[in-house]
Design a protein around this motif. Structure first.
Motif, short mmCIF file in Angstrom:
data_model
loop_
_atom_site.label_atom_id
_atom_site.label_comp_id
_atom_site.label_asym_id
_atom_site.label_seq_id
_atom_site.Cartn_x
_atom_site.Cartn_y
_atom_site.Cartn_z
N UNK A 83 -30.29 7.19 34.22
CA UNK A 83 -30.86 6.92 35.54
C UNK A 83 -30.41 7.93 36.59
N UNK A 84 -29.67 8.96 36.16
CA UNK A 84 -29.31 10.03 37.07
C UNK A 84 -27.89 10.00 37.61
N UNK A 85 -27.08 9.03 37.17
CA UNK A 85 -25.69 8.96 37.62
C UNK A 85 -24.85 9.98 36.85
N UNK A 86 -24.01 10.71 37.56
CA UNK A 86 -23.10 11.64 36.90
C UNK A 86 -21.92 10.87 36.32
N UNK A 87 -21.78 10.92 35.00
CA UNK A 87 -20.65 10.27 34.35
C UNK A 87 -19.78 11.34 33.71
N UNK A 88 -18.58 10.96 33.31
CA UNK A 88 -17.75 11.86 32.51
C UNK A 88 -18.51 12.14 31.22
N UNK A 89 -18.66 13.40 30.80
CA UNK A 89 -19.39 13.70 29.56
C UNK A 89 -18.93 12.81 28.41
N UNK A 90 -19.89 12.21 27.73
CA UNK A 90 -19.57 11.18 26.75
C UNK A 90 -20.34 11.40 25.45
N UNK A 91 -19.61 11.35 24.34
CA UNK A 91 -20.23 11.40 23.01
C UNK A 91 -20.05 10.03 22.37
N UNK A 92 -21.17 9.44 21.94
CA UNK A 92 -21.14 8.11 21.36
C UNK A 92 -20.77 8.19 19.88
N UNK A 93 -19.85 7.31 19.46
CA UNK A 93 -19.42 7.23 18.06
C UNK A 93 -19.77 5.84 17.54
N UNK A 94 -20.95 5.70 16.93
CA UNK A 94 -21.38 4.36 16.50
C UNK A 94 -20.54 3.84 15.34
N UNK A 95 -20.50 2.54 15.25
CA UNK A 95 -19.80 1.88 14.15
C UNK A 95 -20.30 2.42 12.81
N UNK A 96 -19.37 2.72 11.92
CA UNK A 96 -19.72 3.24 10.61
C UNK A 96 -19.77 4.75 10.54
N UNK A 140 -17.86 18.79 23.52
CA UNK A 140 -17.41 18.40 24.84
C UNK A 140 -16.68 19.52 25.57
N UNK A 141 -16.54 20.66 24.91
CA UNK A 141 -15.93 21.84 25.51
C UNK A 141 -14.58 21.52 26.14
N UNK A 142 -13.71 20.97 25.32
CA UNK A 142 -12.41 20.57 25.80
C UNK A 142 -11.36 20.84 24.74
N UNK A 143 -10.11 20.91 25.16
CA UNK A 143 -9.02 21.02 24.20
C UNK A 143 -8.17 19.75 24.16
N UNK A 144 -8.71 18.68 24.81
CA UNK A 144 -8.05 17.38 24.75
C UNK A 144 -9.10 16.28 24.84
N UNK A 145 -9.11 15.41 23.85
CA UNK A 145 -10.09 14.33 23.77
C UNK A 145 -9.47 12.99 24.18
N UNK A 178 -17.15 3.42 19.20
CA UNK A 178 -16.20 4.12 20.05
C UNK A 178 -16.96 5.15 20.88
N UNK A 179 -16.28 5.74 21.83
CA UNK A 179 -16.82 6.88 22.55
C UNK A 179 -15.73 7.91 22.73
N UNK A 180 -16.14 9.16 22.86
CA UNK A 180 -15.22 10.27 23.07
C UNK A 180 -15.59 10.99 24.35
N UNK A 181 -14.58 11.36 25.13
CA UNK A 181 -14.78 12.07 26.39
C UNK A 181 -13.72 13.17 26.51
N UNK A 182 -14.01 14.20 27.29
CA UNK A 182 -12.96 15.19 27.54
C UNK A 182 -11.91 14.63 28.48
N UNK A 183 -10.67 14.97 28.25
CA UNK A 183 -9.64 14.63 29.21
C UNK A 183 -9.86 15.45 30.47
N UNK A 184 -9.81 14.79 31.62
CA UNK A 184 -10.00 15.47 32.89
C UNK A 184 -8.63 15.67 33.54
N UNK A 185 -8.17 16.92 33.64
CA UNK A 185 -6.84 17.16 34.22
C UNK A 185 -6.73 16.70 35.66
N UNK A 186 -7.87 16.53 36.33
CA UNK A 186 -7.83 16.07 37.73
C UNK A 186 -7.19 14.68 37.84
#
Length: 290
Positions: A106-119, A131-136, A173-181
């Motif tokens: 719907x256009x809301x900016x969220x922390x980049x998220x990768x969905x990890x479905x059950x199984x 996710x272009x990160x060195x910490x998940x 589960x879901x995976x996101x980049x750690x945000x140092x902020x």
């Protein structure tokens, strides 16, 4: 009004300095306004829910540990036509972090998220690259209180793969980049009562941690809401928290933009002691809704 203030079986998992006091603060204030308040445990089968004019979801903090039972309880309240705040349909939607994907669409900016479905399998190399990160940060889709939440660097992700595969066999589960902020600037929480902004706090993790929950040692500081972040939070509540008594918008500022981490509509700590008028606003919002 005759009000049920809903809490959880006191197993002590989410206690800490000041944590339980908010329920007492709110109960005392509502009683001072002439309301009859009874604290009820949501999972107590002996409670006569239809005897109450309204059921307030305050601190059912174990709902995600007993999600099937919690959904069945919501079904029961709905069948009995019990007035619940926040509304049952909203609570169901907000209980699963898939709602973040709805909001992103719907256009809301969220922390980049990768969905990890059950199984599915946990493949850290793919997630670090996507996710272009060195910490998940990896956490369950239905969770709270940092339950089964992992902070993973490439050096240790491989050692946790088997553990995460076992967890993924049971739930999404879901995976996101750690945000140092979060560590350098903190996480904002904007609290709304009756759809109107009430107050905000800035949360920071304790030294060496990434979790900001106050019962885990995180710090909480009342702050004046930055106008550019507040505009985004206002829009989120207007669009996604209609008919809600309370809402908490959690997020972090990245390059001048507010990135949503969570929209809390079930059992958020509302930091009512951060603003002396917050309990009054809560009661006024309750009266307006009813």
């Amino acid at each position: 009004m005759n009000i049920a203030l809903v809490t959880y079986e006191p197993v002590g998992k989410y206690t800490g300095a000041g944590v339980e006091q908010e329920d007492a603060l709110l109960t005392s204030y509502l009683q001072s306004c002439g309301h009859r308040i009874t604290t009820e445990i949501w999972s107590d089968l002996a409670v006569d829910w239809p005897s109450y004019e309204v059921v307030l979801l305050k601190s059912p903090w174990d709902y995600f540990d007993r999600i099937a039972e919690f959904y069945a309880w919501l079904d029961t309240l709905e069948r009995l036509a019990v007035r619940v705040l926040n509304p049952v349909a909203t609570v169901r939607w907000n209980s699963d972090k898939k709602y973040l994907l709805d909001m992103q669409a719907a256009g809301v900016r969220i922390v980049p998220t990768h969905w990890l479905p059950r199984g599915s399998r946990f493949v850290p190399d793919v997630l670090f690259a996507e996710l272009q990160t060195n910490q998940l940060i990896v956490k369950p889709a239905i969770s709270g209180g940092a339950k089964n939440t992992f902070s993973l660097l490439p050096t240790d992700a491989a050692t946790r793969t088997a553990e995460l595969d076992l967890l993924l066999a049971e739930e999404d589960f879901l995976a996101q980049p750690f945000l140092p902020q979060i560590q350098t600037e903190g996480e904002w929480s904007f609290i709304y009562l009756g759809g109107k902004f009430s107050h905000c706090v800035l949360k920071t993790p304790k030294q060496g941690d990434f979790r900001v929950q106050h019962y885990l040692g995180g710090g909480v500081e009342p702050r004046q809401a930055p106008a550019h972040l507040l505009r985004t939070a206002d829009d989120i509540v207007t669009r996604f928290a209609q008919g809600c008594l309370y809402a908490r918008v959690d997020g972090v500022e990245v390059e001048g933009n507010f990135l949503l981490m969570e929209l809390e509509l079930i059992e958020p700590f509302l930091y009512l002691d951060a603003d002396q008028k917050a309990p009054q606003r809560y009661e006024e919002a309750l009266q307006a809704l009813l």
